[in-house]
Motif scaffolding. Structure first.
Motif, PDB file in Angstrom:
ATOM      1  N   ARG A 114      45.187  73.464  32.395  1.00  0.00           N
ATOM      2  CA  ARG A 114      45.033  72.269  31.568  1.00  0.00           C
ATOM      3  C   ARG A 114      43.959  71.352  32.151  1.00  0.00           C
ATOM      4  O   ARG A 114      43.110  70.838  31.426  1.00  0.00           O
ATOM      5  N   ARG A 115      43.990  71.162  33.457  1.00  0.00           N
ATOM      6  CA  ARG A 115      42.981  70.298  34.077  1.00  0.00           C
ATOM      7  C   ARG A 115      41.582  70.864  33.890  1.00  0.00           C
ATOM      8  O   ARG A 115      40.629  70.119  33.653  1.00  0.00           O
ATOM      9  N   ARG A 116      41.463  72.180  34.006  1.00  0.00           N
ATOM     10  CA  ARG A 116      40.147  72.795  33.841  1.00  0.00           C
ATOM     11  C   ARG A 116      39.575  72.485  32.462  1.00  0.00           C
ATOM     12  O   ARG A 116      38.380  72.151  32.344  1.00  0.00           O
ATOM     13  N   ARG A 117      40.387  72.571  31.436  1.00  0.00           N
ATOM     14  CA  ARG A 117      39.891  72.284  30.080  1.00  0.00           C
ATOM     15  C   ARG A 117      39.539  70.806  29.924  1.00  0.00           C
ATOM     16  O   ARG A 117      38.578  70.456  29.229  1.00  0.00           O
ATOM     17  N   ILE A 118      40.291  69.934  30.559  1.00  0.00           N
ATOM     18  CA  ILE A 118      39.965  68.509  30.514  1.00  0.00           C
ATOM     19  C   ILE A 118      38.623  68.252  31.209  1.00  0.00           C
ATOM     20  O   ILE A 118      37.772  67.517  30.705  1.00  0.00           O
ATOM     21  N   LEU A 119      38.425  68.893  32.348  1.00  0.00           N
ATOM     22  CA  LEU A 119      37.167  68.729  33.075  1.00  0.00           C
ATOM     23  C   LEU A 119      35.997  69.315  32.290  1.00  0.00           C
ATOM     24  O   LEU A 119      34.898  68.745  32.278  1.00  0.00           O
ATOM     25  N   GLU A 120      36.219  70.444  31.630  1.00  0.00           N
ATOM     26  CA  GLU A 120      35.167  71.033  30.795  1.00  0.00           C
ATOM     27  C   GLU A 120      34.808  70.098  29.649  1.00  0.00           C
ATOM     28  O   GLU A 120      33.633  69.974  29.275  1.00  0.00           O
TER      29      GLU A 120
END
Length: 329
Positions: A147-153
Protein backbone atom coordinates in the motif's frame (compact mmCIF):
# COMPACT_ATOMS: atom_id res chain seq x y z
CA UNK A 1 21.84 27.50 4.77
CA UNK A 2 22.46 24.08 3.24
CA UNK A 3 23.11 24.96 -0.40
CA UNK A 4 23.75 22.63 -3.34
CA UNK A 5 25.13 23.98 -6.60
CA UNK A 6 23.47 21.92 -9.34
CA UNK A 7 24.26 22.13 -13.04
CA UNK A 8 21.47 22.23 -15.61
CA UNK A 9 22.37 18.81 -17.02
CA UNK A 10 22.39 17.21 -13.55
CA UNK A 11 18.99 18.64 -12.72
CA UNK A 12 17.59 17.50 -16.06
CA UNK A 13 18.82 13.95 -15.35
CA UNK A 14 17.52 13.87 -11.77
CA UNK A 15 14.59 11.61 -10.99
CA UNK A 16 12.13 10.44 -8.37
CA UNK A 17 12.81 6.95 -7.04
CA UNK A 18 11.37 4.49 -4.53
CA UNK A 19 13.53 3.49 -1.59
CA UNK A 20 12.32 0.84 0.87
CA UNK A 21 15.32 1.72 3.04
CA UNK A 22 14.39 5.43 3.13
CA UNK A 23 10.83 4.47 4.10
CA UNK A 24 12.24 2.26 6.87
CA UNK A 25 14.59 4.95 8.19
CA UNK A 26 11.76 7.50 8.10
CA UNK A 27 9.65 5.05 10.11
CA UNK A 28 12.50 4.64 12.60
CA UNK A 29 12.62 8.42 13.02
CA UNK A 30 8.87 8.44 13.64
CA UNK A 31 9.24 5.70 16.27
CA UNK A 32 12.11 7.64 17.83
CA UNK A 33 9.99 10.81 18.02
CA UNK A 34 6.99 8.88 19.37
CA UNK A 35 4.44 11.45 18.16
CA UNK A 36 2.52 11.37 14.88
CA UNK A 37 1.73 14.26 12.56
CA UNK A 38 -1.81 13.04 11.79
CA UNK A 39 -4.26 10.33 12.90
CA UNK A 40 -2.83 7.76 10.49
CA UNK A 41 0.63 8.08 12.04
CA UNK A 42 -0.83 7.99 15.55
CA UNK A 43 -2.65 4.75 14.76
CA UNK A 44 0.55 3.22 13.38
CA UNK A 45 2.47 4.31 16.47
CA UNK A 46 -0.21 2.86 18.73
CA UNK A 47 0.34 -0.50 17.02
CA UNK A 48 4.15 -0.48 16.90
CA UNK A 49 5.62 1.88 19.49
CA UNK A 50 5.29 -0.55 22.44
CA UNK A 51 7.20 -3.25 20.56
CA UNK A 52 9.88 -0.81 19.47
CA UNK A 53 10.39 0.48 23.00
CA UNK A 54 10.58 -3.07 24.33
CA UNK A 55 13.20 -3.82 21.66
CA UNK A 56 15.33 -0.88 22.85
CA UNK A 57 14.81 -1.73 26.50
CA UNK A 58 16.30 -5.16 25.83
CA UNK A 59 19.47 -3.63 24.35
CA UNK A 60 20.64 -0.41 25.98
CA UNK A 61 23.56 -0.12 23.56
CA UNK A 62 21.16 0.07 20.62
CA UNK A 63 18.99 2.56 22.51
CA UNK A 64 21.98 4.84 23.00
CA UNK A 65 23.13 4.28 19.42
CA UNK A 66 19.79 5.44 18.00
CA UNK A 67 19.72 8.49 20.24
CA UNK A 68 23.15 9.59 19.00
CA UNK A 69 22.96 8.42 15.36
CA UNK A 70 19.67 10.17 14.55
CA UNK A 71 20.86 13.29 16.35
CA UNK A 72 19.29 16.72 16.12
CA UNK A 73 20.88 18.21 13.00
CA UNK A 74 23.12 15.46 11.57
CA UNK A 75 22.47 11.77 10.90
CA UNK A 76 25.39 9.35 11.20
CA UNK A 77 26.39 8.54 7.61
CA UNK A 78 26.97 4.82 8.16
CA UNK A 79 23.51 4.46 9.72
CA UNK A 80 21.67 5.96 6.74
CA UNK A 81 23.39 5.24 3.40
CA UNK A 82 21.96 6.71 0.21
CA UNK A 83 19.93 4.14 -1.70
CA UNK A 84 20.53 3.46 -5.38
CA UNK A 85 17.66 3.43 -7.85
CA UNK A 86 15.91 0.06 -7.80
CA UNK A 87 17.78 -1.11 -4.69
CA UNK A 88 15.97 -3.40 -2.23
CA UNK A 89 15.98 -2.84 1.51
CA UNK A 90 18.33 -5.79 1.95
CA UNK A 91 20.81 -4.40 -0.58
CA UNK A 92 20.94 -0.98 1.09
CA UNK A 93 21.15 -2.28 4.64
CA UNK A 94 24.10 -4.47 3.62
CA UNK A 95 26.10 -1.25 3.37
CA UNK A 96 25.24 -0.48 6.99
CA UNK A 97 26.44 -3.93 8.07
CA UNK A 98 29.72 -3.68 6.11
CA UNK A 99 30.65 -0.23 7.41
CA UNK A 100 33.89 -0.23 9.37
CA UNK A 101 33.78 0.01 13.15
CA UNK A 102 36.03 3.08 13.21
CA UNK A 103 33.93 4.72 10.48
CA UNK A 104 30.81 4.18 12.61
CA UNK A 105 32.45 5.65 15.71
CA UNK A 106 33.79 8.62 13.73
CA UNK A 107 30.31 9.34 12.34
CA UNK A 108 28.84 9.26 15.83
CA UNK A 109 31.48 11.69 17.10
CA UNK A 110 30.37 14.11 14.37
CA UNK A 111 26.77 13.76 15.57
CA UNK A 112 27.81 14.44 19.17
CA UNK A 113 30.38 17.10 18.23
CA UNK A 114 32.64 15.45 20.78
CA UNK A 115 33.84 12.15 22.27
CA UNK A 116 31.69 9.03 22.43
CA UNK A 117 30.24 7.71 25.66
CA UNK A 118 31.94 4.56 26.87
CA UNK A 119 28.90 2.45 25.92
CA UNK A 120 29.50 3.21 22.22
CA UNK A 121 33.25 2.63 22.16
CA UNK A 122 32.81 -0.82 20.60
CA UNK A 123 33.32 -2.63 17.30
CA UNK A 124 29.85 -4.11 16.73
CA UNK A 125 27.95 -0.86 16.11
CA UNK A 126 27.30 -1.59 12.38
CA UNK A 127 25.87 -5.04 13.22
CA UNK A 128 23.64 -3.62 15.95
CA UNK A 129 22.43 -0.83 13.65
CA UNK A 130 21.65 -3.40 10.94
CA UNK A 131 19.68 -5.56 13.38
CA UNK A 132 17.58 -2.58 14.48
CA UNK A 133 16.87 -1.38 10.93
CA UNK A 134 15.93 -4.93 9.91
CA UNK A 135 13.54 -5.12 12.87
CA UNK A 136 11.85 -1.87 11.85
CA UNK A 137 11.53 -3.06 8.24
CA UNK A 138 10.20 -6.53 9.02
CA UNK A 139 7.85 -5.60 11.86
CA UNK A 140 6.58 -2.11 11.08
CA UNK A 141 7.06 -1.36 7.36
CA UNK A 142 7.04 -4.54 5.28
CA UNK A 143 3.48 -5.56 6.33
CA UNK A 144 2.24 -2.27 4.79
CA UNK A 145 4.74 -1.97 1.95
CA UNK A 146 2.44 -2.73 -0.99
CA UNK A 147 0.00 0.00 0.00
CA UNK A 148 2.78 2.43 0.86
CA UNK A 149 4.55 1.70 -2.40
CA UNK A 150 1.46 2.69 -4.39
CA UNK A 151 1.06 5.86 -2.34
CA UNK A 152 4.69 6.76 -2.99
CA UNK A 153 4.29 6.01 -6.70
CA UNK A 154 1.31 8.35 -6.76
CA UNK A 155 3.43 11.11 -5.26
CA UNK A 156 6.22 10.53 -7.77
CA UNK A 157 3.74 10.60 -10.65
CA UNK A 158 2.27 13.84 -9.35
CA UNK A 159 5.67 15.50 -8.98
CA UNK A 160 6.86 14.28 -12.37
CA UNK A 161 3.69 15.60 -14.00
CA UNK A 162 4.29 18.99 -12.40
CA UNK A 163 7.89 19.04 -13.61
CA UNK A 164 6.66 18.30 -17.14
CA UNK A 165 4.02 21.01 -16.91
CA UNK A 166 5.89 23.81 -15.16
CA UNK A 167 9.56 22.93 -14.72
CA UNK A 168 11.62 22.02 -11.68
CA UNK A 169 11.54 25.29 -9.74
CA UNK A 170 7.99 25.01 -8.37
CA UNK A 171 8.47 21.32 -7.52
CA UNK A 172 11.72 21.92 -5.62
CA UNK A 173 10.13 24.76 -3.67
CA UNK A 174 7.39 22.45 -2.43
CA UNK A 175 9.34 19.28 -1.59
CA UNK A 176 9.76 19.86 2.13
CA UNK A 177 10.20 22.70 4.63
CA UNK A 178 13.42 24.52 3.91
CA UNK A 179 13.85 23.56 0.25
CA UNK A 180 13.90 26.37 -2.27
CA UNK A 181 15.19 26.87 -5.79
CA UNK A 182 17.18 30.11 -5.65
CA UNK A 183 18.05 30.33 -9.33
CA UNK A 184 21.52 30.42 -10.90
CA UNK A 185 21.89 26.66 -10.26
CA UNK A 186 21.46 27.08 -6.49
CA UNK A 187 19.20 24.71 -4.55
CA UNK A 188 18.63 25.31 -0.84
CA UNK A 189 18.14 21.85 0.70
CA UNK A 190 17.65 22.97 4.31
CA UNK A 191 18.05 26.06 6.52
CA UNK A 192 21.11 24.69 8.36
CA UNK A 193 24.35 26.72 8.21
CA UNK A 194 26.45 24.18 6.31
CA UNK A 195 29.07 25.00 3.64
CA UNK A 196 27.76 24.88 0.04
CA UNK A 197 28.26 21.63 -1.89
CA UNK A 198 28.93 21.61 -5.62
CA UNK A 199 27.37 18.57 -7.28
CA UNK A 200 29.69 17.42 -10.03
CA UNK A 201 28.46 16.87 -13.58
CA UNK A 202 27.43 13.26 -14.05
CA UNK A 203 26.40 12.76 -10.41
CA UNK A 204 23.02 11.17 -9.66
CA UNK A 205 20.48 13.45 -7.99
CA UNK A 206 17.59 11.43 -6.56
CA UNK A 207 14.36 12.53 -4.90
CA UNK A 208 12.83 9.92 -2.57
CA UNK A 209 9.35 10.31 -1.06
CA UNK A 210 8.47 8.69 2.27
CA UNK A 211 5.08 8.47 3.97
CA UNK A 212 6.12 9.67 7.48
CA UNK A 213 6.31 13.44 7.91
CA UNK A 214 10.08 13.64 8.03
CA UNK A 215 12.91 14.60 5.68
CA UNK A 216 16.68 14.67 5.27
CA UNK A 217 19.43 14.83 2.64
CA UNK A 218 22.27 12.38 2.10
CA UNK A 219 25.06 11.56 -0.34
CA UNK A 220 27.55 8.85 -1.26
CA UNK A 221 30.92 10.38 -2.09
CA UNK A 222 30.55 12.74 -5.03
CA UNK A 223 28.55 10.44 -7.28
CA UNK A 224 25.10 10.20 -5.67
CA UNK A 225 22.94 12.70 -3.78
CA UNK A 226 19.43 12.26 -2.40
CA UNK A 227 16.70 14.47 -1.01
CA UNK A 228 14.24 12.46 1.10
CA UNK A 229 10.95 14.29 1.54
CA UNK A 230 7.44 13.59 2.93
CA UNK A 231 4.97 12.64 0.23
CA UNK A 232 1.97 14.84 -0.47
CA UNK A 233 -0.24 15.29 2.58
CA UNK A 234 -3.42 14.13 0.86
CA UNK A 235 -1.67 10.80 0.23
CA UNK A 236 0.32 10.45 3.45
CA UNK A 237 -2.66 10.85 5.74
CA UNK A 238 -4.82 7.88 6.60
CA UNK A 239 -7.55 7.93 3.92
CA UNK A 240 -10.12 6.34 6.20
CA UNK A 241 -9.69 9.13 8.74
CA UNK A 242 -9.81 12.08 6.34
CA UNK A 243 -13.09 13.87 5.98
CA UNK A 244 -15.12 14.19 2.78
CA UNK A 245 -17.33 17.30 2.48
CA UNK A 246 -20.82 16.22 3.57
CA UNK A 247 -22.58 18.27 0.89
CA UNK A 248 -20.41 16.79 -1.84
CA UNK A 249 -21.03 13.28 -0.55
CA UNK A 250 -24.80 13.88 -0.66
CA UNK A 251 -24.55 15.23 -4.20
CA UNK A 252 -22.33 12.67 -5.93
CA UNK A 253 -22.11 9.86 -3.38
CA UNK A 254 -19.53 9.31 -0.65
CA UNK A 255 -17.31 7.02 -2.74
CA UNK A 256 -17.09 9.44 -5.68
CA UNK A 257 -16.63 12.38 -3.33
CA UNK A 258 -13.72 10.51 -1.72
CA UNK A 259 -12.07 9.97 -5.10
CA UNK A 260 -12.56 13.61 -6.05
CA UNK A 261 -10.97 14.63 -2.75
CA UNK A 262 -7.94 12.44 -3.45
CA UNK A 263 -7.52 13.70 -7.00
CA UNK A 264 -6.05 16.97 -5.84
CA UNK A 265 -2.91 15.23 -7.12
CA UNK A 266 -2.58 12.95 -10.17
CA UNK A 267 -3.22 9.27 -9.39
CA UNK A 268 -3.79 6.13 -11.42
CA UNK A 269 -6.68 3.70 -10.99
CA UNK A 270 -4.36 1.18 -9.32
CA UNK A 271 -3.15 3.76 -6.83
CA UNK A 272 -6.69 4.86 -6.01
CA UNK A 273 -7.61 1.23 -5.35
CA UNK A 274 -4.64 0.89 -3.00
CA UNK A 275 -5.36 4.10 -1.11
CA UNK A 276 -9.16 3.77 -0.82
CA UNK A 277 -9.57 0.01 -0.45
CA UNK A 278 -12.36 0.04 -3.06
CA UNK A 279 -12.45 -2.61 -5.76
CA UNK A 280 -10.94 -1.98 -9.19
CA UNK A 281 -14.33 -2.15 -10.89
CA UNK A 282 -15.89 0.31 -8.45
CA UNK A 283 -13.07 2.83 -8.79
CA UNK A 284 -13.13 2.54 -12.57
CA UNK A 285 -16.89 3.07 -12.66
CA UNK A 286 -16.76 6.11 -10.39
CA UNK A 287 -13.95 7.61 -12.44
CA UNK A 288 -15.99 7.24 -15.63
CA UNK A 289 -18.87 9.14 -14.03
CA UNK A 290 -16.56 11.91 -12.80
CA UNK A 291 -14.82 12.03 -16.19
CA UNK A 292 -18.10 12.28 -18.10
CA UNK A 293 -19.26 15.04 -15.73
CA UNK A 294 -16.11 17.05 -16.49
CA UNK A 295 -14.93 16.93 -12.87
CA UNK A 296 -11.71 15.02 -13.59
CA UNK A 297 -9.38 14.71 -16.55
CA UNK A 298 -6.93 12.01 -17.56
CA UNK A 299 -3.72 11.70 -19.53
CA UNK A 300 -1.02 9.13 -20.12
CA UNK A 301 2.32 9.37 -18.28
CA UNK A 302 4.61 6.55 -19.41
CA UNK A 303 2.73 3.31 -18.85
CA UNK A 304 0.23 4.86 -16.43
CA UNK A 305 -3.02 6.72 -17.03
CA UNK A 306 -3.37 9.49 -14.44
CA UNK A 307 -6.50 11.25 -13.24
CA UNK A 308 -6.76 14.67 -11.62
CA UNK A 309 -9.47 17.19 -10.77
CA UNK A 310 -10.37 19.73 -13.44
CA UNK A 311 -11.08 23.40 -12.77
CA UNK A 312 -14.78 22.46 -12.53
CA UNK A 313 -13.88 19.80 -9.96
CA UNK A 314 -11.93 22.38 -7.96
CA UNK A 315 -14.91 24.76 -7.97
CA UNK A 316 -17.20 21.97 -6.80
CA UNK A 317 -14.80 21.08 -3.96
CA UNK A 318 -14.62 24.69 -2.82
CA UNK A 319 -18.38 25.19 -3.05
CA UNK A 320 -19.02 22.06 -0.99
CA UNK A 321 -16.85 23.23 1.89
CA UNK A 322 -13.63 21.28 1.32
CA UNK A 323 -11.03 22.36 3.82
CA UNK A 324 -13.54 24.01 6.18
CA UNK A 325 -13.91 21.03 8.51
CA UNK A 326 -17.53 20.47 7.43
CA UNK A 327 -17.52 16.84 6.46
CA UNK A 328 -17.95 13.22 7.34
CA UNK A 329 -15.46 10.40 7.90
Amino acid sequence: MGLWQIGTDTLARSRFVLSPFAETFASLRLLHAGTGAHPGEEAWLHAHLPGYRAHLAADRVVARLVQVAIGTSWIADFFCPTSCEGESFEETVTRVRTAGAEEARANLRVCLKGPLPTALERDDLPERATALLSYVWEETVRPYWERRRRILEADMNARTARVNQGGWAAVLDSLKPGTRWLGESRFQVNPNPYPPREIAAGADLLFMPVTPKTSWVSWEGKERYAVVYPCLGVLAEDHDRRRVPAGLGALVGTARAGLLTLLETPMSTTQLVAVTGQGLGSVGGHLRVLLNAGLVERWRAGRSVLYMRTAAGEVLMEASGAGTGDGEP
